[in-house]
Enzyme design. Sequence first.
Site, mmCIF file in Angstrom:
data_model
loop_
_atom_site.group_PDB
_atom_site.id
_atom_site.type_symbol
_atom_site.label_atom_id
_atom_site.label_comp_id
_atom_site.label_asym_id
_atom_site.label_seq_id
_atom_site.Cartn_x
_atom_site.Cartn_y
_atom_site.Cartn_z
ATOM 1 N N ARG A 62 0.858 -1.193 0.000
ATOM 2 C CA ARG A 62 0.000 0.000 0.000
ATOM 3 C C ARG A 62 0.888 1.234 0.000
ATOM 4 O O ARG A 62 1.808 1.350 0.811
ATOM 5 C CB ARG A 62 -0.917 -0.014 1.224
ATOM 6 N N LYS A 98 2.168 -7.926 4.641
ATOM 7 C CA LYS A 98 1.720 -6.700 3.993
ATOM 8 C C LYS A 98 2.854 -5.690 4.079
ATOM 9 O O LYS A 98 3.755 -5.809 4.913
ATOM 10 C CB LYS A 98 0.482 -6.142 4.695
#
Length: 364
Positions: A62, A98
């Site tokens: 992200r 992540k």
Amino acid sequence: MPVTATPPSAGSATGHVFDRIDFPVDERAHEQVVFCQDSVTGLRAIIALHSTTLGPALGGTRFRAYRDEGSALTDVLRLSRGMTYKAAAAGLELGGGKAVIIGDPHAIKTPELLRAYGDFVERLGGRYVTAGDVGTNSDDLDLIGQSTAHVVGRNVIAGGSGDSGPNTALGVFQAMRAAAVRAWGDRELQGRTVGVEGAGKVGFELMALLSDAGANIVVADPYQPSLDRALAAFPQVRVAADVRAERLDVYAPCALGATLNATSIEMLDTSIVCGAANNQLLDPSIERALGDRGIVWVPDYVANSGGLIQVEGELRGRSTEEVRSRVEKVFDTMSFILDTADRESILHGIAADRIARRRLDGPA
């Protein structure tokens, strides 16, 4: 290339890695959290490996302008935990990880920065495999892939499986149909009003599926170009300032998380909540509040697992047809979770977590 590792923000409650108060007391700890910095390109990133019990930790990167470093750390820890449970519940031989890159992608994203980030991924030796997420796309992954082999979701021409948005949306759609059976006794969504929050790559693809299914669509997105694209493709769609304030059959959060809190659920007039956004609940107590109002909540990591199923297929060499078939089985997974929740008299989120934990814990 100069590289250093940086610690979390000192003195910030959200800067802690150990003894987090925002995770359940019985929660398994993250295995590894890596802080990455490159002074030449301006890269600041955090890679979090929650679990590699079932396989390499796979999860997207992200790219976002976080308020501060502590906020970025909180996000990556929550997202990586969600990936562990997403992979486990979907029956995949993958762990959960992540990454976040801190900064406005429109201002600081460069090929050099992405390649520098790829260097850090490579140094983890395959324990972490990255993919796309908010702020990154297949073109970015192609650049990251110039520095590491541990990346999926690249463009087809670069040997990848391409954008995972369509399969993420397909998984959400199938989970929504399973919830519809529970709410109304019929999986069909024709004539149902669905509020799609976020018209980005997944929200747009979900609108296409809903349109084909004959649903009435209401959409909200603060980014005007996304709205313009949606209205050009689906002129029948109605725009709202906040879909949570509309009378709906399904609320589909497909933007950022934590849109369901004690205040926002009071305005909801819907039967189902099912969307692609991660970490939709501000805290776990919100699901109980939704249940008390008779609202069926679909655990987000089950609904949005289609993209992970696609990139797992890329990693394992599965065909496009096999991947799509596996994504369509999100309907069966969600139906099983709903049945388990009924049988054990527990919330849907608890049922999903228990199913995932049984895989993570292995044979008794």
